[in-house]
Design a protein around this motif. Sequence first.
Motif, PDB file in Angstrom:
ATOM      1  N   HIS A  48      46.742  44.756  27.892  1.00  0.00           N
ATOM      2  CA  HIS A  48      45.001  45.938  28.837  1.00  0.00           C
ATOM      3  C   HIS A  48      45.071  47.094  28.197  1.00  0.00           C
ATOM      4  O   HIS A  48      43.848  47.945  28.852  1.00  0.00           O
ATOM      5  CB  HIS A  48      46.092  46.199  30.162  1.00  0.00           C
ATOM      6  CG  HIS A  48      45.973  44.930  31.233  1.00  0.00           C
ATOM      7  ND1 HIS A  48      46.225  43.363  30.839  1.00  0.00           N
ATOM      8  CD2 HIS A  48      44.487  44.950  31.917  1.00  0.00           C
ATOM      9  CE1 HIS A  48      45.987  42.431  31.674  1.00  0.00           C
ATOM     10  NE2 HIS A  48      44.979  42.720  31.823  1.00  0.00           N
ATOM     11  N   GLY A 168      47.556  33.083  33.479  1.00  0.00           N
ATOM     12  CA  GLY A 168      46.969  34.146  34.279  1.00  0.00           C
ATOM     13  C   GLY A 168      47.299  35.596  35.190  1.00  0.00           C
ATOM     14  O   GLY A 168      46.960  36.150  35.107  1.00  0.00           O
ATOM     15  N   PHE A 170      49.188  38.745  35.169  1.00  0.00           N
ATOM     16  CA  PHE A 170      49.188  40.168  35.423  1.00  0.00           C
ATOM     17  C   PHE A 170      49.890  41.204  35.413  1.00  0.00           C
ATOM     18  O   PHE A 170      49.758  42.482  35.186  1.00  0.00           O
ATOM     19  CB  PHE A 170      47.109  40.507  35.434  1.00  0.00           C
ATOM     20  CG  PHE A 170      47.246  39.916  36.251  1.00  0.00           C
ATOM     21  CD1 PHE A 170      46.990  41.163  37.007  1.00  0.00           C
ATOM     22  CD2 PHE A 170      46.211  38.806  36.697  1.00  0.00           C
ATOM     23  CE1 PHE A 170      46.610  40.964  38.663  1.00  0.00           C
ATOM     24  CE2 PHE A 170      46.376  38.904  38.141  1.00  0.00           C
ATOM     25  CZ  PHE A 170      46.083  39.917  38.769  1.00  0.00           C
ATOM     26  N   GLU A 180      48.472  27.367  40.013  1.00  0.00           N
ATOM     27  CA  GLU A 180      48.132  27.769  41.348  1.00  0.00           C
ATOM     28  C   GLU A 180      49.083  29.267  41.384  1.00  0.00           C
ATOM     29  O   GLU A 180      50.057  29.155  41.461  1.00  0.00           O
ATOM     30  CB  GLU A 180      47.963  27.862  42.860  1.00  0.00           C
ATOM     31  CG  GLU A 180      47.303  28.467  43.995  1.00  0.00           C
ATOM     32  CD  GLU A 180      45.938  27.140  43.972  1.00  0.00           C
ATOM     33  OE1 GLU A 180      45.619  27.154  43.207  1.00  0.00           O
ATOM     34  OE2 GLU A 180      45.189  28.765  44.501  1.00  0.00           O
ATOM     35  N   LEU A 181      48.599  31.133  41.418  1.00  0.00           N
ATOM     36  CA  LEU A 181      48.601  31.664  41.232  1.00  0.00           C
ATOM     37  C   LEU A 181      48.484  32.583  41.975  1.00  0.00           C
ATOM     38  O   LEU A 181      47.486  32.679  43.101  1.00  0.00           O
ATOM     39  CB  LEU A 181      47.651  33.191  39.831  1.00  0.00           C
ATOM     40  CG  LEU A 181      48.337  33.952  39.466  1.00  0.00           C
ATOM     41  CD1 LEU A 181      49.906  34.144  39.379  1.00  0.00           C
ATOM     42  CD2 LEU A 181      47.334  34.330  38.217  1.00  0.00           C
ATOM     43  N   TRP A 183      49.410  36.527  43.492  1.00  0.00           N
ATOM     44  CA  TRP A 183      50.616  38.089  42.475  1.00  0.00           C
ATOM     45  C   TRP A 183      50.665  39.205  43.997  1.00  0.00           C
ATOM     46  O   TRP A 183      49.815  39.592  45.019  1.00  0.00           O
ATOM     47  CB  TRP A 183      49.363  38.729  41.768  1.00  0.00           C
ATOM     48  CG  TRP A 183      49.607  40.241  41.567  1.00  0.00           C
ATOM     49  CD1 TRP A 183      50.799  40.701  40.569  1.00  0.00           C
ATOM     50  CD2 TRP A 183      48.673  41.264  41.486  1.00  0.00           C
ATOM     51  NE1 TRP A 183      50.476  42.251  40.778  1.00  0.00           N
ATOM     52  CE2 TRP A 183      49.627  41.811  41.217  1.00  0.00           C
ATOM     53  CE3 TRP A 183      47.146  42.068  41.662  1.00  0.00           C
ATOM     54  CZ2 TRP A 183      49.014  43.491  40.674  1.00  0.00           C
ATOM     55  CZ3 TRP A 183      47.231  43.132  41.809  1.00  0.00           C
ATOM     56  CH2 TRP A 183      47.484  43.682  41.310  1.00  0.00           C
TER      57      TRP A 183
ATOM     58  N   TYR B  58      38.624  44.459  33.784  1.00  0.00           N
ATOM     59  CA  TYR B  58      40.224  43.697  33.655  1.00  0.00           C
ATOM     60  C   TYR B  58      40.067  42.063  33.815  1.00  0.00           C
ATOM     61  O   TYR B  58      40.334  41.933  34.810  1.00  0.00           O
ATOM     62  CB  TYR B  58      41.515  44.027  34.123  1.00  0.00           C
ATOM     63  CG  TYR B  58      41.549  46.030  34.179  1.00  0.00           C
ATOM     64  CD1 TYR B  58      41.994  46.309  32.616  1.00  0.00           C
ATOM     65  CD2 TYR B  58      41.540  46.640  34.992  1.00  0.00           C
ATOM     66  CE1 TYR B  58      42.127  47.061  32.271  1.00  0.00           C
ATOM     67  CE2 TYR B  58      41.547  47.867  34.079  1.00  0.00           C
ATOM     68  CZ  TYR B  58      42.139  48.269  32.626  1.00  0.00           C
ATOM     69  OH  TYR B  58      41.765  49.422  32.759  1.00  0.00           O
ATOM     70  N   VAL B  60      40.922  38.911  33.519  1.00  0.00           N
ATOM     71  CA  VAL B  60      42.128  38.263  33.922  1.00  0.00           C
ATOM     72  C   VAL B  60      42.718  38.566  35.733  1.00  0.00           C
ATOM     73  O   VAL B  60      42.944  38.075  36.630  1.00  0.00           O
ATOM     74  CB  VAL B  60      42.919  38.423  33.467  1.00  0.00           C
ATOM     75  CG1 VAL B  60      44.033  39.953  33.046  1.00  0.00           C
ATOM     76  CG2 VAL B  60      44.198  36.816  33.205  1.00  0.00           C
ATOM     77  N   LYS B  61      41.919  39.570  36.207  1.00  0.00           N
ATOM     78  CA  LYS B  61      42.399  40.653  37.584  1.00  0.00           C
ATOM     79  C   LYS B  61      41.457  39.745  38.341  1.00  0.00           C
ATOM     80  O   LYS B  61      41.022  39.430  39.385  1.00  0.00           O
ATOM     81  CB  LYS B  61      42.514  41.799  37.176  1.00  0.00           C
ATOM     82  CG  LYS B  61      43.358  42.288  37.125  1.00  0.00           C
ATOM     83  CD  LYS B  61      43.724  43.993  37.239  1.00  0.00           C
ATOM     84  CE  LYS B  61      44.654  43.940  39.638  1.00  0.00           C
ATOM     85  NZ  LYS B  61      45.270  45.814  38.842  1.00  0.00           N
ATOM     86  N   TYR B  64      41.781  35.807  38.824  1.00  0.00           N
ATOM     87  CA  TYR B  64      42.603  36.126  40.151  1.00  0.00           C
ATOM     88  C   TYR B  64      41.988  36.667  41.361  1.00  0.00           C
ATOM     89  O   TYR B  64      42.617  36.173  42.841  1.00  0.00           O
ATOM     90  CB  TYR B  64      44.240  36.916  39.950  1.00  0.00           C
ATOM     91  CG  TYR B  64      44.325  37.002  40.777  1.00  0.00           C
ATOM     92  CD1 TYR B  64      45.801  36.030  41.191  1.00  0.00           C
ATOM     93  CD2 TYR B  64      45.009  38.020  42.056  1.00  0.00           C
ATOM     94  CE1 TYR B  64      46.399  35.820  42.299  1.00  0.00           C
ATOM     95  CE2 TYR B  64      45.603  37.672  43.177  1.00  0.00           C
ATOM     96  CZ  TYR B  64      46.285  36.966  43.465  1.00  0.00           C
ATOM     97  OH  TYR B  64      47.263  36.968  44.279  1.00  0.00           O
ATOM     98  N   ARG B  67      39.918  34.344  43.471  1.00  0.00           N
ATOM     99  CA  ARG B  67      40.634  32.579  43.946  1.00  0.00           C
ATOM    100  C   ARG B  67      41.144  33.149  45.172  1.00  0.00           C
ATOM    101  O   ARG B  67      41.717  32.683  46.418  1.00  0.00           O
ATOM    102  CB  ARG B  67      41.620  32.075  42.639  1.00  0.00           C
ATOM    103  CG  ARG B  67      42.409  30.884  42.999  1.00  0.00           C
ATOM    104  CD  ARG B  67      41.654  30.205  43.978  1.00  0.00           C
ATOM    105  NE  ARG B  67      42.527  29.139  44.207  1.00  0.00           N
ATOM    106  CZ  ARG B  67      41.928  27.743  45.274  1.00  0.00           C
ATOM    107  NH1 ARG B  67      40.976  28.242  45.629  1.00  0.00           N
ATOM    108  NH2 ARG B  67      43.143  27.354  45.420  1.00  0.00           N
TER     109      ARG B  67
END
Lengths: 197, 197
Positions: A48, A168, A170, A180-181, A183, B58, B60-61, B64, B67
């Motif tokens: 990143h 996915g 990060f 299914e993610l 965070w 970013y 990838v953020k 996410y 979703r």
Amino acid sequence: MTAPLDFWFDFASTYSYPAAMRMEALAQAKGVTVNWRPFLLGPIFVAHGWNDSPFNVYPVKGVYMWRDLERICRDLGFGFRKPRIFPQNSLKAARIGLIAADDGFAPAFTRWVYVANFVQGENIADDHVLTTILKKLDRDPETIFARAMAPENKERLKAQTAEAVSLGIFGAPSFTVGTELFWGSDRQDQALAWSAK
Amino acid sequence: MTAPLDFWFDFASTYSYPAAMRMEALAQAKGVTVNWRPFLLGPIFVAHGWNDSPFNVYPVKGVYMWRDLERICRDLGFGFRKPRIFPQNSLKAARIGLIAADDGFAPAFTRWVYVANFVQGENIADDHVLTTILKKLDRDPETIFARAMAPENKERLKAQTAEAVSLGIFGAPSFTVGTELFWGSDRQDQALAWSAK
């Protein structure tokens, strides 16, 4: 019928501490099987463009995070002391974490490492600290260290981090149920509900 | 005895949408007074070195976030459609938001702007969209636009954003109770509990 939940954490990650402390008990209460998956945030942050924790790169976020974490730990009843070193070098702990997952002592090992980092102010890269934890868990430190430092185990940690990226991920803690993610420690209950539904 | 809660939001901010939808009802139920404080994230992001939303900087953020937001809105029962434009230009809506706070119609105005953005797929920088919202609230659009675009109101929005920065705010939604800062829609209940304690 519950789906297994993969719990992704870096031993240096601040919000992973309360998540790790709650993980086993919450999963037991919901009948969810957890795969404990230590990985390294460092290479992901470098990708990143950050050569340090984003909480150090963006100090205003760091100031907030420490206060937020303190409030969260207090609400949950977990001790908390801001570590002198942040982020710590979590490489060796993560390598041992893979062995702990193989041998079924990941939950207790993980909690002790986080307590060493965020309560006791220990250096979790220090062999002495890791030895003390392994002895508490009735494991032979020499055998575990040898397995942890074997070339194939080092490669396993790289592969685990690559798998995190492919999902996915990060940041940490993260939780995956299939593809299914979720965070953040504030998504732990939601991830468990997803597993259990 | 409750302490007033300042609710800081940018009309372009994704997670501010569910927070804005819940704010008035949650505060009423707890007897908490809310100051509705629109501000601009743009200048704060620029100061961090981002010329766009971090969710675009970013990717990838960003993947996410969309979703996660969809799941959150579904759980709360709020409609959600990913806007074609992101982030939208929230400048004029924020200027009107200050007038809405003066005149006591901030909660309903704010919710309608977020619905226009995240449910109806409208451009919230479009005078026609803002006019429709003001008419729904029985306000005279011409008078409100004139007050919103007055030089002293433009300065007020700059001062509001500067005050946000001085409180350590770096994202939206944020909530402050005195100097205590809470960031994110997932801290809304905690902020209200802090107000009410």
